[in-house]
Design an enzyme around this catalytic site. Structure first.
Site, short mmCIF file in Angstrom:
data_model
loop_
_atom_site.label_atom_id
_atom_site.label_comp_id
_atom_site.label_asym_id
_atom_site.label_seq_id
_atom_site.Cartn_x
_atom_site.Cartn_y
_atom_site.Cartn_z
N ASP A 177 0.89 -1.23 0.03
CA ASP A 177 -0.03 -0.03 0.21
C ASP A 177 0.80 1.05 -0.04
OD1 ASP A 177 -3.10 0.61 0.37
OD2 ASP A 177 -1.99 2.11 1.83
N TYR A 307 -2.45 10.96 1.06
CA TYR A 307 -2.87 10.97 -0.39
C TYR A 307 -2.90 12.06 -1.31
CZ TYR A 307 -4.94 6.25 0.65
OH TYR A 307 -5.07 4.93 1.04
N HIS A 361 -4.78 -7.85 0.44
CA HIS A 361 -4.13 -6.48 0.34
C HIS A 361 -3.29 -6.38 1.74
CE1 HIS A 361 -3.63 -2.26 -0.58
NE2 HIS A 361 -3.95 -1.93 0.53
#
Length: 384
Positions: A177, A307, A361
């Site tokens: 990630d 982000y 994930h």
């Protein structure tokens, strides 16, 4: 570099406030659609919130977290929380592991057991690691940066300085990630120190320069790019919100623990190899330990800020540019992007590629044994 030991101590008043908010949740009306079709299932969320309010024992979770040796360092003016666990072996290899969103340092407990003390699991003690697992800036106990501009590239600079401050001149890096982006940036910017990186994810912002004349897209790469675009259209709304309007989102999630549980819990279901049943992979206590870390540190807003910063500084490689340290890639079948090896090889020297039999994930939590074995196999080449 100043380093202080650290222990988690949540005030009783914070616990009382959390329980009050959970019990006073104002529930949204459920729609007549099938469960999970439009996002977090209302019935599941009610059950989780009730457990969080009445049965989950934060003090037990807190004691378990505090069994890991934790520290706070001042790294170039940025305070960084990290776990630093020494390996049990003759000469442990230094490794920095970086988590992502919506994870935290807590996701590595089972993985660190296997990496730092392999003999306890029947493996060779000469393959032990010294593991440093920092909390990203703005996540849990690492404060948010005071000024804008801290993307994966600047985090990598912090990690390189942290590892040098701990006495590690040469080391490896691992991540998934957001942590994969940091590990790639480490290899790109600090190849004098980083010997190799192990990844179980490739950031969706990663874009190699494609020369259509000499290296046109393969059929598999074209399929991958189509699938990535389809996934972004149907599942990527959270990331678009994080990277464009993080403060709008933070106002609600920082105020409502039920909202926080809905936002994060849905990702643990959608991105894991759980076949739609979250507790096939994650117990309520595991989920709520992670959620509670975000809640008590009020870090949901500062965590999604990364982000925003990564959108402003995406991974874009020039024609012919390559990452010099070798790379291992562990491809888990339920990962959110199932990229072909050739796509990675356009920029990276792929020294090891593993197609895992199961897992998604959250590899360190779902399959710590598989992930640890793959990490050990790759970094064996760098040991004396």
């Amino acid at each position: 570099m100043d380093i202080d030991s650290f222990e988690i101590r949540v005030a009783d008043q914070a616990l009382d406030d959390l329980h009050r908010r959970l019990r006073a949740t104002r529930w949204a009306c459920a729609t007549p659609s099938p469960a999970w079709q439009q996002g977090t299932d209302n019935a599941w969320l009610r059950e989780l919130v009730a457990y969080w309010a009445n049965e989950f024992d934060w003090r037990t979770a807190e004691r378990a977290l505090n069994q890991q040796p934790q520290f706070i360092a001042n790294v170039n003016g940025q305070r960084v929380h990290f776990v630093h666990r020494r390996g049990v072996g003759a000469k442990p290899y230094p490794l920095v592991i970086t988590h992502g969103w919506p994870g935290s340092f807590a996701e590595f407990r089972a993985l660190l057991d296997r990496l730092c003390d392999p003999a306890a699991f029947g493996e060779d003690p000469d393959e032990a690691f010294d593991v440093v697992a920092p909390s990203l800036p703005g996540f849990t106990f690492s404060p948010a940066p005071a000024a804008p501009g801290t993307s994966a590239f600047q985090v990598a600079d912090l990690w390189a300085a942290l590892m040098r401050g701990l006495g590690y001149e040469r080391f490896g890096a691992q991540g998934g990630d957001l942590g994969a982006g940091v590990s790639i940036a480490l290899a790109s910017r600090h190849n004098d120190a980083v010997q190799g990186i192990h990844l179980n994810f490739l950031p969706t912002s990663y874009e190699p320069a494609v020369d259509a004349a000499t290296a046109p897209l393969t059929a598999a790469e074209q399929d991958y790019l189509r699938e990535k675009a389809q996934w972004a259209a149907m599942e990527g709304g959270y990331a678009h919100m994080h990277s464009t309007k993080p403060q709008t989102l933070a106002a609600s999630l920082n105020d409502s623990p039920a909202g926080l549980a809905a936002w994060i819990g849905e990702k643990f279901r959608a991105w894991s190899d759980c076949e739609g049943e979250i507790e096939r992979r994650f117990s309520k206590d595991t989920l709520l330990t992670n959620l509670s870390l975000y809640w008590f540190t009020e870090s949901i807003g500062s965590s999604v800020q990364l982000y925003w910063e990564n959108r402003l500084q995406p991974f874009r490689f020039a024609q012919g540019q390559r990452v010099l340290p070798p790379v291992a890639f562990a491809r888990f079948p339920r990962e959110i992007n199932h990229l072909p090896r050739s796509w990675v090889e356009r920029v990276f020297d792929v020294a090891q590629w593993t197609d895992m039999p199961r897992g998604g994930h959250f590899a360190a939590m779902e399959e710590p044994g598989l992930l640890a074995a793959d990490i050990r196999r790759f970094f064996k080449r760098f040991r004396p």
